[in-house]
Every structure is written in C-alpha cells, then in structure tokens.
Design a protein around this motif. Structure first.
Motif, PDB file in Angstrom:
ATOM      1  N   LYS A 239       1.002  -0.902  -0.120  1.00 42.58           N
ATOM      2  CA  LYS A 239       0.600   0.188  -0.189  1.00 42.58           C
ATOM      3  C   LYS A 239       0.450   1.231   0.168  1.00 42.58           C
ATOM      4  O   LYS A 239       0.653   2.233  -0.737  1.00 42.58           O
ATOM      5  CB  LYS A 239      -0.911  -0.098   1.048  1.00 42.58           C
ATOM      6  CG  LYS A 239      -1.527   1.406   1.092  1.00 42.58           C
ATOM      7  CD  LYS A 239      -2.076   1.485   2.708  1.00 42.58           C
ATOM      8  CE  LYS A 239      -3.898   0.747   2.575  1.00 42.58           C
ATOM      9  NZ  LYS A 239      -3.896   1.178   3.750  1.00 42.58           N
ATOM     10  N   GLY A 240       1.593   1.269   0.897  1.00 40.47           N
ATOM     11  CA  GLY A 240       2.252   1.823   1.350  1.00 40.47           C
ATOM     12  C   GLY A 240       3.137   2.579  -0.391  1.00 40.47           C
ATOM     13  O   GLY A 240       3.368   3.825  -0.885  1.00 40.47           O
ATOM     14  N   ILE A 241       4.029   1.216  -0.847  1.00 43.79           N
ATOM     15  CA  ILE A 241       4.543   1.763  -1.791  1.00 43.79           C
ATOM     16  C   ILE A 241       3.985   2.442  -3.605  1.00 43.79           C
ATOM     17  O   ILE A 241       3.638   3.416  -3.622  1.00 43.79           O
ATOM     18  CB  ILE A 241       5.514   0.037  -2.802  1.00 43.79           C
ATOM     19  CG1 ILE A 241       5.860   0.388  -1.855  1.00 43.79           C
ATOM     20  CG2 ILE A 241       5.559   0.642  -3.808  1.00 43.79           C
ATOM     21  CD1 ILE A 241       6.693  -1.394  -2.702  1.00 43.79           C
ATOM     22  N   ARG A 242       2.572   1.804  -3.666  1.00 39.76           N
ATOM     23  CA  ARG A 242       1.249   2.388  -4.695  1.00 39.76           C
ATOM     24  C   ARG A 242       1.230   4.021  -3.890  1.00 39.76           C
ATOM     25  O   ARG A 242       0.396   4.912  -4.758  1.00 39.76           O
ATOM     26  CB  ARG A 242       0.486   1.787  -4.102  1.00 39.76           C
ATOM     27  CG  ARG A 242       0.397   0.166  -4.752  1.00 39.76           C
ATOM     28  CD  ARG A 242      -1.153  -0.686  -4.667  1.00 39.76           C
ATOM     29  NE  ARG A 242      -1.360  -0.518  -3.740  1.00 39.76           N
ATOM     30  CZ  ARG A 242      -2.030  -1.196  -2.403  1.00 39.76           C
ATOM     31  NH1 ARG A 242      -1.087  -2.481  -3.480  1.00 39.76           N
ATOM     32  NH2 ARG A 242      -2.511  -1.256  -1.498  1.00 39.76           N
ATOM     33  N   GLN A 243       0.752   4.234  -2.792  1.00 42.33           N
ATOM     34  CA  GLN A 243       0.817   6.134  -2.189  1.00 42.33           C
ATOM     35  C   GLN A 243       1.864   6.775  -2.789  1.00 42.33           C
ATOM     36  O   GLN A 243       1.389   8.089  -2.146  1.00 42.33           O
ATOM     37  CB  GLN A 243      -0.510   5.472  -0.877  1.00 42.33           C
ATOM     38  CG  GLN A 243      -1.244   5.356  -1.311  1.00 42.33           C
ATOM     39  CD  GLN A 243      -1.816   4.972   1.158  1.00 42.33           C
ATOM     40  OE1 GLN A 243      -0.499   4.277   1.706  1.00 42.33           O
ATOM     41  NE2 GLN A 243      -2.419   4.299   1.225  1.00 42.33           N
ATOM     42  N   GLY A 244       2.954   6.054  -2.275  1.00 43.37           N
ATOM     43  CA  GLY A 244       4.487   6.999  -2.954  1.00 43.37           C
ATOM     44  C   GLY A 244       4.482   7.688  -2.004  1.00 43.37           C
ATOM     45  O   GLY A 244       5.801   8.528  -1.375  1.00 43.37           O
ATOM     46  N   MET A 245       4.497   6.737  -0.280  1.00 43.78           N
ATOM     47  CA  MET A 245       4.798   7.393   0.420  1.00 43.78           C
ATOM     48  C   MET A 245       6.227   6.157   0.866  1.00 43.78           C
ATOM     49  O   MET A 245       7.314   6.586   1.442  1.00 43.78           O
ATOM     50  CB  MET A 245       3.780   6.715   1.524  1.00 43.78           C
ATOM     51  CG  MET A 245       2.810   7.280   2.027  1.00 43.78           C
ATOM     52  SD  MET A 245       3.415   9.498   2.023  1.00 43.78           S
ATOM     53  CE  MET A 245       3.336  10.303   0.743  1.00 43.78           C
ATOM     54  N   TYR A 246       6.333   4.792   0.464  1.00 44.87           N
ATOM     55  CA  TYR A 246       8.333   4.026   0.562  1.00 44.87           C
ATOM     56  C   TYR A 246       8.165   3.896  -0.618  1.00 44.87           C
ATOM     57  O   TYR A 246       7.565   4.006  -1.978  1.00 44.87           O
ATOM     58  CB  TYR A 246       7.191   2.747   1.061  1.00 44.87           C
ATOM     59  CG  TYR A 246       6.242   2.762   2.423  1.00 44.87           C
ATOM     60  CD1 TYR A 246       6.469   3.334   3.183  1.00 44.87           C
ATOM     61  CD2 TYR A 246       5.846   1.208   2.629  1.00 44.87           C
ATOM     62  CE1 TYR A 246       5.088   3.262   3.560  1.00 44.87           C
ATOM     63  CE2 TYR A 246       4.461   1.431   3.662  1.00 44.87           C
ATOM     64  CZ  TYR A 246       4.711   2.303   4.785  1.00 44.87           C
ATOM     65  OH  TYR A 246       4.423   2.372   5.524  1.00 44.87           O
ATOM     66  N   ARG A 247       9.382   3.825  -0.792  1.00 45.16           N
ATOM     67  CA  ARG A 247      10.425   3.247  -1.781  1.00 45.16           C
ATOM     68  C   ARG A 247       9.868   2.466  -2.893  1.00 45.16           C
ATOM     69  O   ARG A 247       9.395   1.194  -2.408  1.00 45.16           O
ATOM     70  CB  ARG A 247      11.942   3.461  -1.406  1.00 45.16           C
ATOM     71  CG  ARG A 247      12.214   4.166  -0.619  1.00 45.16           C
ATOM     72  CD  ARG A 247      14.041   3.895  -0.311  1.00 45.16           C
ATOM     73  NE  ARG A 247      14.234   2.993  -0.171  1.00 45.16           N
ATOM     74  CZ  ARG A 247      15.370   1.652   0.302  1.00 45.16           C
ATOM     75  NH1 ARG A 247      14.747   2.274   1.205  1.00 45.16           N
ATOM     76  NH2 ARG A 247      15.656   0.487  -0.437  1.00 45.16           N
ATOM     77  N   ASP A 248       9.699   3.069  -4.164  1.00 48.67           N
ATOM     78  CA  ASP A 248       9.423   1.310  -4.568  1.00 48.67           C
ATOM     79  C   ASP A 248      10.414   0.095  -5.559  1.00 48.67           C
ATOM     80  O   ASP A 248      10.282  -0.011  -6.067  1.00 48.67           O
ATOM     81  CB  ASP A 248       8.619   1.943  -6.409  1.00 48.67           C
ATOM     82  CG  ASP A 248       9.573   3.392  -7.245  1.00 48.67           C
ATOM     83  OD1 ASP A 248      10.845   2.750  -6.840  1.00 48.67           O
ATOM     84  OD2 ASP A 248       9.245   3.844  -7.761  1.00 48.67           O
ATOM     85  N   ASP A 249      11.629   0.578  -5.096  1.00 48.43           N
ATOM     86  CA  ASP A 249      12.686  -0.790  -5.444  1.00 48.43           C
ATOM     87  C   ASP A 249      12.723  -1.354  -3.944  1.00 48.43           C
ATOM     88  O   ASP A 249      13.620  -2.896  -4.006  1.00 48.43           O
ATOM     89  CB  ASP A 249      14.010   0.405  -4.986  1.00 48.43           C
ATOM     90  CG  ASP A 249      14.539   1.108  -4.134  1.00 48.43           C
ATOM     91  OD1 ASP A 249      13.533   0.894  -3.178  1.00 48.43           O
ATOM     92  OD2 ASP A 249      15.778   1.381  -3.807  1.00 48.43           O
ATOM     93  N   LEU A 250      12.097  -1.421  -2.587  1.00 51.32           N
ATOM     94  CA  LEU A 250      12.070  -2.164  -2.209  1.00 51.32           C
ATOM     95  C   LEU A 250      10.949  -3.832  -2.277  1.00 51.32           C
ATOM     96  O   LEU A 250      10.108  -3.922  -3.024  1.00 51.32           O
ATOM     97  CB  LEU A 250      11.081  -1.959  -1.087  1.00 51.32           C
ATOM     98  CG  LEU A 250      11.418  -0.193   0.106  1.00 51.32           C
ATOM     99  CD1 LEU A 250      10.140  -0.241   0.857  1.00 51.32           C
ATOM    100  CD2 LEU A 250      12.265  -0.512   0.904  1.00 51.32           C
ATOM    101  N   SER A 251      12.022  -4.698  -1.735  1.00 58.66           N
ATOM    102  CA  SER A 251      11.348  -6.213  -1.802  1.00 58.66           C
ATOM    103  C   SER A 251      10.385  -6.267  -0.261  1.00 58.66           C
ATOM    104  O   SER A 251      11.140  -6.189   0.716  1.00 58.66           O
ATOM    105  CB  SER A 251      12.825  -7.197  -1.689  1.00 58.66           C
ATOM    106  OG  SER A 251      12.037  -8.418  -1.133  1.00 58.66           O
ATOM    107  N   VAL A 252       9.225  -6.579  -0.855  1.00 56.42           N
ATOM    108  CA  VAL A 252       8.103  -6.121  -0.096  1.00 56.42           C
ATOM    109  C   VAL A 252       7.766  -8.262   1.051  1.00 56.42           C
ATOM    110  O   VAL A 252       8.059  -7.638   1.883  1.00 56.42           O
ATOM    111  CB  VAL A 252       6.593  -6.474  -0.987  1.00 56.42           C
ATOM    112  CG1 VAL A 252       6.206  -6.917   0.292  1.00 56.42           C
ATOM    113  CG2 VAL A 252       6.946  -5.315  -1.278  1.00 56.42           C
TER     114      VAL A 252
END
Length: 203
Positions: free
Chosen positions: A132-145
């Motif tokens: 959710k945080g990645i989709r919302q632009g709050m978390y880095r998009d290069d994270l391995s969930v």
C-alpha cells in the motif's frame, strides 16, 4: 468470550507478568494467586496446558482486533503503522520477556503454534502495508516487500530477547518505539518521511 473466563485469563496474564520467570504453572498455585477457585477455573479449562493455550489465543485475538476495529481501507500506510504501533504500545508491551520464555520452556508445542500463527498474521499485514505504501508513493518503490517484511519480523522477535535487550536496562516501549521509527525511516521516500514527521506529533 464469557466475561468470567475473560477475567480469569486477564488475571492469569497479570500473574505471569508479576511473577516473571518465577511463575509456577499449576492450577492450585494459579487459583491461590489470582483469587479464583480451582473449581471455577476447571469450568473453563481442564488443565494447565489448556489454560496457557487460551491465554495465548486471547493475546492473538486482542492483537487481531486492532485490524478489525479500525477501518484501514483508504488510510495512508504510514497512518496505519502509527495507529498499530500506538495500540501495541498501550496494550501489549507490559508483558515481560521472561514470561515468553517461561511458557516456551514449559509448553513448547503450544507456544510454537502460537508463535507461528502470530508470525504469519503480522507478516501478511506488513506485506499489505508495504504494498500500500509503495502504491501511495510513501515508501520506496525499489523495496523487496517479502524481504523487508521478514526483516521486520526478525526485529520484533529480537525485541523479546533478553540477551540483546536486558529488561533492567531497556524498557520494551523504548525498544519498540526506536525500532518502529527506524523501520519507517528505512523504507520511506522523502515525501513519506515528511508526512511521518508531521503525523507522529499527533500520536
């Protein structure tokens, strides 16, 4: 849950915490210490193992209630973490780490099953929050969930390890709060960090 049995569970929980590693898991001893007759306790459980199983089940359900009471749909991922961390601090960090080791030592199979169920629930919800945080632009998009969720779990487990964090030197609340803030800072984008700095003042 029956109100009388809930009261027994809560008193047993308090007994464990107050006795720490000295807790005696025996129905006669428990009854004498919590002020409830053994006969009343045996209306609900047949032995010590079942009582331990019920208190661990109670702890899991209390934690899971956080996610059923709050409607997290459409809520910012960082807000979700802040709400959950506040609930955890208020409701769960009063349990001494030594209690965990007492139950684990005397009832390894029951404790292991509890651990697996709790671990899987937290893991699933951390993965949901990260996505959710990645989709919302709050978390880095290069994270391995998956990897980040597993790392978070390992930190939670270490939180209760007295070899790493002696309870006489570090309170559970302090350790959890530092771990929680470091976790957010490690996964958030600059926008997420700015949001976190603003929102944490109100929690």
């Amino acid at each position: 849950m029956d109100s009388t049995f809930r009261a027994i569970i809560e008193k047993f929980r308090d007994y464990l915490n107050n006795q720490n590693s000295n807790a005696v898991i025996d129905l006669d001893e428990i009854a004498a210490n919590i002020g409830v007759s053994k006969d009343i306790i045996k209306n609900y459980v047949s032995n010590e193992a079942e009582l331990v199983e019920k208190v661990l089940e109670f702890e899991r359900h209390r934690f899971e209630e956080i996610f059923s009471i709050h409607d997290f749909n459409g809520i910012n991922a960082i807000d979700v973490l802040l709400i959950v961390s506040k609930e955890v601090t208020e409701k769960f960090l009063d349990i001494s780490p030594s209690v965990t080791f007492v139950l684990k030592r005397h009832f390894p199979e029951i404790y292991h099953q509890h651990f697996i169920l709790r671990r899987d629930f937290i893991y699933d919800n951390i993965q949901l929050n990260l996505s959710k945080g990645i989709r919302q632009g709050m978390y880095r998009d290069d994270l391995s969930v998956e990897l980040i969720a597993r790392l978070y779990l390992s930190r939670l487990i270490d939180l209760h390890n007295p070899d790493f964090f002696p309870p006489e030197e570090f309170s559970s609340e302090t350790i959890f709060n530092v771990m929680f803030e470091n976790f957010i800072r490690s996964i958030a984008k600059p926008e997420g960090l700015a949001y976190f700095e603003t929102k944490k003042k109100s929690f």
